[in-house]
Design a protein around this motif. Structure first.
Motif, PDB file in Angstrom:
ATOM      1  N   GLU A   1       0.826  -1.201   0.000  1.00  0.00           N
ATOM      2  CA  GLU A   1       0.000   0.000   0.000  1.00  0.00           C
ATOM      3  C   GLU A   1       0.865   1.257   0.000  1.00  0.00           C
ATOM      4  O   GLU A   1       2.045   1.218   0.316  1.00  0.00           O
ATOM      5  CB  GLU A   1      -0.929  -0.003   1.222  1.00  0.00           C
ATOM      6  CG  GLU A   1      -1.960  -1.124   1.212  1.00  0.00           C
ATOM      7  CD  GLU A   1      -3.028  -0.938   2.281  1.00  0.00           C
ATOM      8  OE1 GLU A   1      -3.448   0.212   2.497  1.00  0.00           O
ATOM      9  OE2 GLU A   1      -3.431  -1.935   2.906  1.00  0.00           O
ATOM     10  N   ARG A   2       0.221   2.381  -0.392  1.00  0.00           N
ATOM     11  CA  ARG A   2       0.871   3.707  -0.418  1.00  0.00           C
ATOM     12  C   ARG A   2       2.144   3.691  -1.284  1.00  0.00           C
ATOM     13  O   ARG A   2       3.195   4.174  -0.882  1.00  0.00           O
ATOM     14  CB  ARG A   2       1.150   4.209   0.996  1.00  0.00           C
ATOM     15  CG  ARG A   2      -0.129   4.510   1.772  1.00  0.00           C
ATOM     16  CD  ARG A   2       0.147   4.966   3.183  1.00  0.00           C
ATOM     17  NE  ARG A   2       0.680   3.876   3.985  1.00  0.00           N
ATOM     18  CZ  ARG A   2      -0.065   2.899   4.519  1.00  0.00           C
ATOM     19  NH1 ARG A   2      -1.375   2.887   4.324  1.00  0.00           N
ATOM     20  NH2 ARG A   2       0.488   1.958   5.240  1.00  0.00           N
ATOM     21  N   ILE A   3       1.986   3.128  -2.465  1.00  0.00           N
ATOM     22  CA  ILE A   3       3.068   3.052  -3.447  1.00  0.00           C
ATOM     23  C   ILE A   3       2.842   4.113  -4.524  1.00  0.00           C
ATOM     24  O   ILE A   3       1.705   4.381  -4.916  1.00  0.00           O
ATOM     25  CB  ILE A   3       3.126   1.647  -4.084  1.00  0.00           C
ATOM     26  CG1 ILE A   3       3.615   0.606  -3.076  1.00  0.00           C
ATOM     27  CG2 ILE A   3       4.008   1.634  -5.332  1.00  0.00           C
ATOM     28  CD1 ILE A   3       3.516  -0.814  -3.575  1.00  0.00           C
ATOM     29  N   ASN A   4       3.936   4.688  -5.002  1.00  0.00           N
ATOM     30  CA  ASN A   4       3.861   5.628  -6.114  1.00  0.00           C
ATOM     31  C   ASN A   4       4.788   5.160  -7.237  1.00  0.00           C
ATOM     32  O   ASN A   4       5.979   4.936  -7.010  1.00  0.00           O
ATOM     33  CB  ASN A   4       4.248   7.035  -5.662  1.00  0.00           C
ATOM     34  CG  ASN A   4       3.956   8.091  -6.730  1.00  0.00           C
ATOM     35  OD1 ASN A   4       3.229   7.831  -7.695  1.00  0.00           O
ATOM     36  ND2 ASN A   4       4.514   9.279  -6.562  1.00  0.00           N
ATOM     37  N   SER A   5       4.240   5.001  -8.433  1.00  0.00           N
ATOM     38  CA  SER A   5       5.013   4.605  -9.614  1.00  0.00           C
ATOM     39  C   SER A   5       4.944   5.729 -10.634  1.00  0.00           C
ATOM     40  O   SER A   5       3.852   6.181 -10.989  1.00  0.00           O
ATOM     41  CB  SER A   5       4.458   3.316 -10.226  1.00  0.00           C
ATOM     42  OG  SER A   5       4.423   2.259  -9.282  1.00  0.00           O
TER      43      SER A   5
ATOM     44  N   ILE B   1      -2.180  -3.821  -7.399  1.00  0.00           N
ATOM     45  CA  ILE B   1      -2.637  -5.057  -6.765  1.00  0.00           C
ATOM     46  C   ILE B   1      -3.296  -4.785  -5.418  1.00  0.00           C
ATOM     47  O   ILE B   1      -4.250  -5.459  -5.038  1.00  0.00           O
ATOM     48  CB  ILE B   1      -1.449  -6.029  -6.596  1.00  0.00           C
ATOM     49  CG1 ILE B   1      -0.824  -6.335  -7.968  1.00  0.00           C
ATOM     50  CG2 ILE B   1      -1.886  -7.323  -5.913  1.00  0.00           C
ATOM     51  CD1 ILE B   1       0.472  -7.105  -7.902  1.00  0.00           C
ATOM     52  N   GLU B   2      -2.803  -3.766  -4.684  1.00  0.00           N
ATOM     53  CA  GLU B   2      -3.319  -3.466  -3.355  1.00  0.00           C
ATOM     54  C   GLU B   2      -3.813  -2.025  -3.297  1.00  0.00           C
ATOM     55  O   GLU B   2      -3.485  -1.208  -4.166  1.00  0.00           O
ATOM     56  CB  GLU B   2      -2.233  -3.738  -2.309  1.00  0.00           C
ATOM     57  CG  GLU B   2      -1.783  -5.198  -2.302  1.00  0.00           C
ATOM     58  CD  GLU B   2      -0.918  -5.547  -1.092  1.00  0.00           C
ATOM     59  OE1 GLU B   2      -1.153  -4.973  -0.019  1.00  0.00           O
ATOM     60  OE2 GLU B   2      -0.025  -6.385  -1.248  1.00  0.00           O
ATOM     61  N   PRO B   3      -4.596  -1.662  -2.268  1.00  0.00           N
ATOM     62  CA  PRO B   3      -5.247  -0.346  -2.243  1.00  0.00           C
ATOM     63  C   PRO B   3      -4.304   0.804  -1.908  1.00  0.00           C
ATOM     64  O   PRO B   3      -3.164   0.613  -1.494  1.00  0.00           O
ATOM     65  CB  PRO B   3      -6.316  -0.514  -1.157  1.00  0.00           C
ATOM     66  CG  PRO B   3      -5.802  -1.581  -0.259  1.00  0.00           C
ATOM     67  CD  PRO B   3      -5.051  -2.530  -1.150  1.00  0.00           C
ATOM     68  N   ASN B   4      -4.848   2.029  -2.128  1.00  0.00           N
ATOM     69  CA  ASN B   4      -4.198   3.280  -1.707  1.00  0.00           C
ATOM     70  C   ASN B   4      -2.853   3.516  -2.401  1.00  0.00           C
ATOM     71  O   ASN B   4      -1.878   3.913  -1.765  1.00  0.00           O
ATOM     72  CB  ASN B   4      -4.006   3.298  -0.187  1.00  0.00           C
ATOM     73  CG  ASN B   4      -5.313   3.149   0.569  1.00  0.00           C
ATOM     74  OD1 ASN B   4      -6.251   3.916   0.355  1.00  0.00           O
ATOM     75  ND2 ASN B   4      -5.388   2.134   1.422  1.00  0.00           N
TER      76      ASN B   4
END
Length: 437
Positions: free
Chosen positions: A275-279, A302-305
């Motif tokens: 979570e809380r990933i930035n690409s 794949i996961e939220p936020n």
């Protein structure tokens, strides 16, 4: 003999040159079997619909490079960002050049893939990360089978690389034609930070084909800042396969600057596993003549936020061809995803072509996702306005094109890289911009 058959028949001789006790030997054997099954991609494959490899696969490439020619610093100086203090990994025809490299360090591991594969202290990393996210395909499997050299970079937990790392691959004229297969593995540990600059450059007019595979792993809260500079000769072609796995609270950005080469294909895949990933995926393409550049991207939420931001600009002159095939995949569990994708292009000449296919595949219902694509020519009214202010038409065109691509450059974090890219853009546009960029 077709290139595919030649490569398969050459594998046995290549295998005999390797350490017979290496635990990767079964991996290589399976990979050459996979390559035999998949072969090279063709236009029948949906992801290769607008890019044919036929023109570059007709050459009789050598897969066993000879010992490097005598290359001095003066021969490659102009291709390095030499006004920046950095670690350097320099390869000549796929072979590491120790006298042109600089890898002295005390906080990070910067070495060769061949060293990492054979050193006991790196075995846990190799076993945990090598060949884990590059999906099976003809090109990836071919690289896995034949690759024996490239960059191994490991940033330790809670460490920051004190200066950028340059990975530069040169090809020389000691072969009639050459097939290079560099393999890079980059692991950024928890809370680490690294900046990397990568370049492939031919020093010969003989045909060169580079099939590169890079795997990047960003552990929790890591920051990876990656720059690809592609400005090769018209005799050189590049297939760049980059796969990135991000854990929670990481930020990974990849800037791709494509200005040269006969055919360039960039496969850039992000897998968000936390979570809380930035690409961040950004690119500028400026090509002419009959050059061909294809950007094929995937961001798998794949996961939220989490967030992803894609912004690709292209300027195509003469009879050049551009391709953008960008896909954002949002799984059902990936609620609160914020995904943005844009591809904007200028056709500077009537014979230039762009094929753009932005895609959103969304299975979650609480998301903010958007995509857009524009294809057009320069605004004649804007050109007239600049000319009415005393700016010649050629310079006016250059200024408008520079302004078009500029917002991608704003996110470049290394000043020396930004300066180099500005100069390359000015050269490609054939103008003196007349002020300090």
């Amino acid at each position: 003999m077709e290139l595919k058959d030649k490569l398969i028949s050459s594998f046995m001789a290549f295998e005999e040159s390797l350490d017979p006790d290496s635990h990767l030997n079964p991996v290589r054997t399976q990979a050459i079997r996979d390559f035999e099954n998949f072969g090279f991609p063709s236009r029948k494959d949906e992801n290769w619909k607008y890019t044919s490899l036929n023109s570059i696969l007709k050459h009789d490439y050598s897969v066993f490079p000879k010992k490097e020619d005598a290359i001095d610093y003066k021969d490659i100086k102009k291709y390095l960002i030499h006004d920046i203090d950095s670690y350097k990994l320099v390869f000549i025809d796929g072979i590491y050049s120790s006298h042109l490299s600089e890898t002295t360090h005390d906080k990070i591991d910067v070495c060769l893939m061949s060293s990492a594969l054979n050193k006991e202290k790196y075995q846990p990393i190799i076993e945990n990360y090598f060949n884990k996210i590059a999906p099976k395909s003809g090109l990836n499997s071919l690289n896995t089978a034949f690759a024996r050299e490239g960059a191994f970079i490991h940033i330790h937990k809670n460490k920051m690389a004190d200066k950028p790392i340059q990975i530069i691959n040169f090809s020389t004229g000691n072969e009639t034609s050459l097939l290079l297969q560099p393999r890079n593995l980059i692991v950024a540990g928890e809370n680490s930070h690294v900046q990397i600059i990568e370049r492939h450059q031919s020093l010969t007019d003989h045909p060169v084909l580079t099939n590169s595979v890079t795997e990047i792993f960003a552990e929790k809260r890591a920051i990876v800042d990656y720059y690809k500079i592609q400005n090769d000769k018209s005799s050189a072609s590049l297939i760049d396969n980059t796969f990135i796995e991000q854990k929670g609270e990481t930020e990974v950005s990849v800037h791709t600057f494509s200005f040269g080469g006969k055919l360039t294909r960039n496969n850039l895949n992000f897998y968000q596993k936390g979570e809380r990933i930035n690409s961040i995926l950004k690119g500028v393409t400026i090509i002419e003549d009959k050059q061909h550049v294809d950007h094929n991207t995937l961001v798998h939420h794949i996961e939220p936020n989490c967030e992803s931001h894609q912004d690709y600009k292209g300027i195509f002159g003469d009879s050049s061809t551009g391709v953008f095939n960008g896909k954002v995949l949002v799984e059902k569990e990936a609620q609160k995803t914020d995904a943005y994708q844009a591809n904007n292009n200028i056709l500077a000449d009537d014979k230039a072509t762009i094929n753009s296919k932005p895609q959103l595949e969304i299975f979650a219902d609480d998301v903010a996702c958007s995509h857009g694509c524009t294809i057009g020519q320069l605004d004649e009214e804007a050109l007239f306005y600049l000319q009415s202010r005393g700016i010649p038409r050629k310079e006016a065109r250059g200024l408008l094109m520079y302004a078009f691509a500029n917002n991608v450059l704003e996110s470049v974090k290394i000043p020396e890289v930004k300066s180099r890219i500005n100069k390359l853009i000015a050269t490609k546009l054939g103008v003196e911009l007349g002020y300090n960029l």
